[in-house]
Write a protein that holds these residues in place. Structure first.
Motif, PDB file in Angstrom:
ATOM      1  N   VAL A 231       0.807  -1.222   0.000  1.00  0.00           N
ATOM      2  CA  VAL A 231       0.000   0.000   0.000  1.00  0.00           C
ATOM      3  C   VAL A 231       0.840   1.272   0.000  1.00  0.00           C
ATOM      4  CG1 VAL A 231      -1.916  -1.138   1.169  1.00  0.00           C
ATOM      5  CG2 VAL A 231      -0.171   0.017   2.524  1.00  0.00           C
ATOM      6  N   TRP A 232       2.047   1.214   0.513  1.00  0.00           N
ATOM      7  CA  TRP A 232       2.886   2.406   0.649  1.00  0.00           C
ATOM      8  C   TRP A 232       3.643   2.618  -0.646  1.00  0.00           C
ATOM      9  CZ3 TRP A 232       7.886   2.859   3.994  1.00  0.00           C
ATOM     10  CH2 TRP A 232       8.225   4.213   4.149  1.00  0.00           C
ATOM     11  N   LEU A 233       3.404   3.752  -1.308  1.00  0.00           N
ATOM     12  CA  LEU A 233       3.968   3.994  -2.633  1.00  0.00           C
ATOM     13  C   LEU A 233       5.491   3.874  -2.667  1.00  0.00           C
ATOM     14  CD1 LEU A 233       3.608   4.753  -5.606  1.00  0.00           C
ATOM     15  CD2 LEU A 233       3.664   7.167  -4.913  1.00  0.00           C
ATOM     16  N   PRO A 234       6.245   4.477  -1.734  1.00  0.00           N
ATOM     17  CA  PRO A 234       7.706   4.300  -1.792  1.00  0.00           C
ATOM     18  C   PRO A 234       8.129   2.834  -1.743  1.00  0.00           C
ATOM     19  CG  PRO A 234       7.160   6.108  -0.327  1.00  0.00           C
ATOM     20  CD  PRO A 234       5.858   5.442  -0.682  1.00  0.00           C
ATOM     21  N   ALA A 235       7.416   2.039  -0.947  1.00  0.00           N
ATOM     22  CA  ALA A 235       7.746   0.615  -0.882  1.00  0.00           C
ATOM     23  C   ALA A 235       7.420  -0.074  -2.200  1.00  0.00           C
ATOM     24  CB  ALA A 235       6.983  -0.048   0.261  1.00  0.00           C
ATOM     25  N   ARG A 236       6.323   0.329  -2.828  1.00  0.00           N
ATOM     26  CA  ARG A 236       5.945  -0.295  -4.103  1.00  0.00           C
ATOM     27  C   ARG A 236       6.929   0.077  -5.206  1.00  0.00           C
ATOM     28  NH1 ARG A 236       1.375   0.785  -7.702  1.00  0.00           N
ATOM     29  NH2 ARG A 236       0.733   2.466  -6.305  1.00  0.00           N
ATOM     30  N   ILE A 237       7.411   1.312  -5.200  1.00  0.00           N
ATOM     31  CA  ILE A 237       8.435   1.710  -6.165  1.00  0.00           C
ATOM     32  C   ILE A 237       9.707   0.896  -5.934  1.00  0.00           C
ATOM     33  CG2 ILE A 237       9.928   3.607  -6.912  1.00  0.00           C
ATOM     34  CD1 ILE A 237       7.613   5.512  -6.177  1.00  0.00           C
TER      35      ILE A 237
ATOM     36  N   LEU B 239       8.219  -5.302   2.010  1.00  0.00           N
ATOM     37  CA  LEU B 239       6.817  -5.528   2.376  1.00  0.00           C
ATOM     38  C   LEU B 239       6.598  -5.256   3.864  1.00  0.00           C
ATOM     39  CD1 LEU B 239       3.959  -6.508   1.737  1.00  0.00           C
ATOM     40  CD2 LEU B 239       4.769  -8.860   2.040  1.00  0.00           C
ATOM     41  N   ALA B 240       7.573  -5.633   4.700  1.00  0.00           N
ATOM     42  CA  ALA B 240       7.454  -5.383   6.137  1.00  0.00           C
ATOM     43  C   ALA B 240       7.372  -3.890   6.433  1.00  0.00           C
ATOM     44  CB  ALA B 240       8.637  -6.007   6.871  1.00  0.00           C
ATOM     45  N   THR B 241       8.132  -3.068   5.698  1.00  0.00           N
ATOM     46  CA  THR B 241       8.046  -1.619   5.904  1.00  0.00           C
ATOM     47  C   THR B 241       6.669  -1.094   5.495  1.00  0.00           C
ATOM     48  OG1 THR B 241       8.908  -1.008   3.697  1.00  0.00           O
ATOM     49  CG2 THR B 241      10.516  -1.404   5.435  1.00  0.00           C
ATOM     50  N   SER B 242       6.110  -1.664   4.433  1.00  0.00           N
ATOM     51  CA  SER B 242       4.778  -1.233   4.000  1.00  0.00           C
ATOM     52  C   SER B 242       3.717  -1.595   5.032  1.00  0.00           C
ATOM     53  CB  SER B 242       4.441  -1.873   2.643  1.00  0.00           C
ATOM     54  OG  SER B 242       3.155  -1.497   2.203  1.00  0.00           O
ATOM     55  N   VAL B 243       3.853  -2.787   5.636  1.00  0.00           N
ATOM     56  CA  VAL B 243       2.915  -3.203   6.674  1.00  0.00           C
ATOM     57  C   VAL B 243       2.976  -2.234   7.859  1.00  0.00           C
ATOM     58  CG1 VAL B 243       2.427  -4.996   8.384  1.00  0.00           C
ATOM     59  CG2 VAL B 243       2.905  -5.630   6.013  1.00  0.00           C
ATOM     60  N   ALA B 244       4.200  -1.874   8.276  1.00  0.00           N
ATOM     61  CA  ALA B 244       4.351  -0.943   9.388  1.00  0.00           C
ATOM     62  C   ALA B 244       3.736   0.414   9.061  1.00  0.00           C
ATOM     63  CB  ALA B 244       5.831  -0.783   9.745  1.00  0.00           C
TER      64      ALA B 244
ATOM     65  N   VAL C  21      13.278   4.272   7.799  1.00  0.00           N
ATOM     66  CA  VAL C  21      14.732   4.060   7.883  1.00  0.00           C
ATOM     67  C   VAL C  21      15.097   2.705   7.290  1.00  0.00           C
ATOM     68  CG1 VAL C  21      16.661   3.700   9.476  1.00  0.00           C
ATOM     69  CG2 VAL C  21      15.053   5.586   9.857  1.00  0.00           C
ATOM     70  N   VAL C  22      14.333   1.681   7.605  1.00  0.00           N
ATOM     71  CA  VAL C  22      14.612   0.338   7.081  1.00  0.00           C
ATOM     72  C   VAL C  22      14.470   0.315   5.566  1.00  0.00           C
ATOM     73  CG1 VAL C  22      13.824  -2.052   7.042  1.00  0.00           C
ATOM     74  CG2 VAL C  22      13.993  -0.837   9.215  1.00  0.00           C
ATOM     75  N   LEU C  23      13.422   0.967   5.055  1.00  0.00           N
ATOM     76  CA  LEU C  23      13.242   0.996   3.601  1.00  0.00           C
ATOM     77  C   LEU C  23      14.404   1.699   2.920  1.00  0.00           C
ATOM     78  CD1 LEU C  23      11.517   0.449   1.104  1.00  0.00           C
ATOM     79  CD2 LEU C  23      10.408   2.657   1.476  1.00  0.00           C
ATOM     80  N   VAL C  24      14.788   2.853   3.432  1.00  0.00           N
ATOM     81  CA  VAL C  24      15.919   3.579   2.854  1.00  0.00           C
ATOM     82  C   VAL C  24      17.182   2.730   2.934  1.00  0.00           C
ATOM     83  CG1 VAL C  24      17.435   5.567   3.137  1.00  0.00           C
ATOM     84  CG2 VAL C  24      14.952   5.866   3.267  1.00  0.00           C
ATOM     85  N   GLY C  25      17.375   2.051   4.063  1.00  0.00           N
ATOM     86  CA  GLY C  25      18.549   1.203   4.211  1.00  0.00           C
ATOM     87  C   GLY C  25      18.565   0.067   3.210  1.00  0.00           C
TER      88      GLY C  25
END
Length: 446
Positions: free
Chosen positions: A129-135, A362-367, A379-383
């Motif tokens: 659901v989170w656009l940055p995560a989907r990109i 996916l875990a970052t999007s869930v959070a 932070v985790v997604l950027v990392g």
């Protein structure tokens, strides 16, 4: 719009958890990923490695040169159908001068990678659901850390990218019938190129009453059925008589999945395992297991299904490739670790490693969707993105870089053809050593 209709329109994601409208529509992000994915893929390939490789030349180009390119689209090779590589080869021999075959095959392969990244991004809307995560999920297609070693830039290995597409495609919930039909065509082409797509067919049970999902699934089912028929009617060459030991399969997975997702070079991987042993390799799995547990705990149904599919797909995709292509030279548990770390089956690990990285994203999007640990998830997604970008840009020598280069071989081949009576064909060497392309003299003359 009532609640059930709203849920159907967004892949079953509850309205309260959906993100606000993005600054750019999905189609704009998809086009950006096509362009970026194609360009990044091209520049990740060493100049010397933009050469014809093995099956690309001998079989895909060779068969297209021997006959009408359309007539060989569904011709099996080693028991399998290879539709997408044959389409690329057919287009190349139809419109590109013979001197440009190698570059054109590389360009075609890079364009497919870019296109797959866009399709993954669009299909992942039903899960992430989170656009940055989907990109980031879409970008993993061309940023897969180990892809530069032997997978990027050649048509023979494009099937791995279609296997990466499989879970996202089969979890997609198209909003429109026309979109479902387009994705069904994509699924058909993918399954006619990668037989392992059928591993993810159980995902069709999710929201099985949705007619649009069955249109998408029908393409994969039909393509997979034709692949199975091809295997039965034209069996592949028999492999080794012995299967690898279970421990070798486990060690090989650890070395080619979690470690390829984390370490930017083969040298770093080898140093880690030599220093810490196979238990050290197992430790690298911990962040991915944590991501899986988090999604299973806090995720909604579709997120949990996706996480389970990614985790299982990572293990099964590696194990199937490793066991079915059994080679005693790569039985990791039967040789000293100092030697085992120099045995690379990188192409088998690219997709399993990408599935693990996708679990983290996916875990970052869930959070983010759940409204918990949002700063941590960012932070985790950027990392994770930085890690993959660094791993992608660290130079990796390609097995294709030893040549020979295609274009300089054309003038001597053309000269050799002028003395043939009647005109026939000449063999042009490609990588690896011992592989050839039989080029008709009339093609060289033209």
């Amino acid at each position: 719009m009532d609640a059930p209709s709203a849920a159907r329109a967004t892949g079953g994601i509850p309205a309260r958890t959906r993100p606000r409208a993005a600054l750019l529509p999905d189609w704009a992000w998809a086009i950006a990923l096509v362009v970026l994915g194609s360009v990044v893929s091209w520049f990740r390939i060493e100049h010397a490695a933009r050469a014809l490789w093995a099956e690309d030349g001998t079989f895909f180009l060779g068969d297209a040169l021997d006959a009408d390119p359309v007539s060989v689209l569904l011709q099996p090779y080693q028991g399998y159908l290879h539709l997408v590589p044959r389409i690329i080869a057919g287009a190349v021999v139809s419109v590109v001068p013979v001197e440009g075959y190698a570059i054109a095959m590389t360009v075609g392969s890079c364009l497919v990678v870019g296109a797959v990244s866009a399709v993954v991004f669009l299909c992942a809307r039903s899960v992430v659901v989170w656009l940055p995560a989907r990109i980031a999920i879409g970008a993993l297609t061309f940023l897969a850390p180990a892809a530069g070693w032997e997978v990027l830039g050649n048509a023979a290995n494009l099937h791995w990218y279609l296997l990466w597409l499989a879970p996202w495609l089969l979890l997609a919930v198209p909003r429109r019938r026309s979109t479902a039909i387009l994705l069904g065509v994509v699924g058909l082409a993918a399954a006619l190129t990668e037989i392992q797509m059928l591993l993810f067919l159980p995902l069709l049970a999710w929201r099985f009453r949705d007619p649009n999902r069955w249109i998408v699934g029908a393409g994969v089912v039909i393509g997979s059925a034709l692949q199975v028929a091809a295997v039965l009617l034209s069996p592949r060459d028999a492999g080794a008589e012995t299967s690898p030991p279970f421990l070798s399969t486990v060690q090989g997975y650890l070395y080619h999945a979690p470690m390829e997702a984390v370490f930017p070079s083969r040298q770093w991987k080898a140093a880690w395992v030599i220093h810490f042993g196979w238990w050290g390799a197992a430790l690298v799995m911990l962040p991915f297991l944590a991501a899986l547990v988090w999604v299973l705990w806090r995720g909604i149904a579709v997120e949990r299904i996706a996480a389970a599919a990614l985790a299982a797909g990572s293990v099964i995709a590696w194990s199937a490739a490793y066991v079915l292509n059994s080679n005693p030279d790569f039985f990791y548990s039967e040789i000293p670790v100092a030697l085992a770390v120099h045995l690379h089956l990188t192409r088998y690990g690219v997709v399993p490693a990408s599935y693990l990285l996708a679990l983290v994203v996916l875990a970052t999007s869930v959070a983010w969707r759940a409204g918990v640990l949002r700063r941590t998830s960012a932070v985790v997604l950027v990392g994770a993105v930085v890690l993959t970008v660094v791993a992608a840009i660290v130079p990796q020598p390609s097995v294709r870089a030893d040549g020979p280069d295609w274009a300089p071989e054309i003038p001597p081949a053309r000269s050799a053809c002028t003395v043939d009576e009647p005109p026939g064909r000449t063999a042009i060497a490609i990588a690896p050593e011992g592989w050839l392309v039989q080029v008709p003299c009339e093609r060289l003359a033209g």
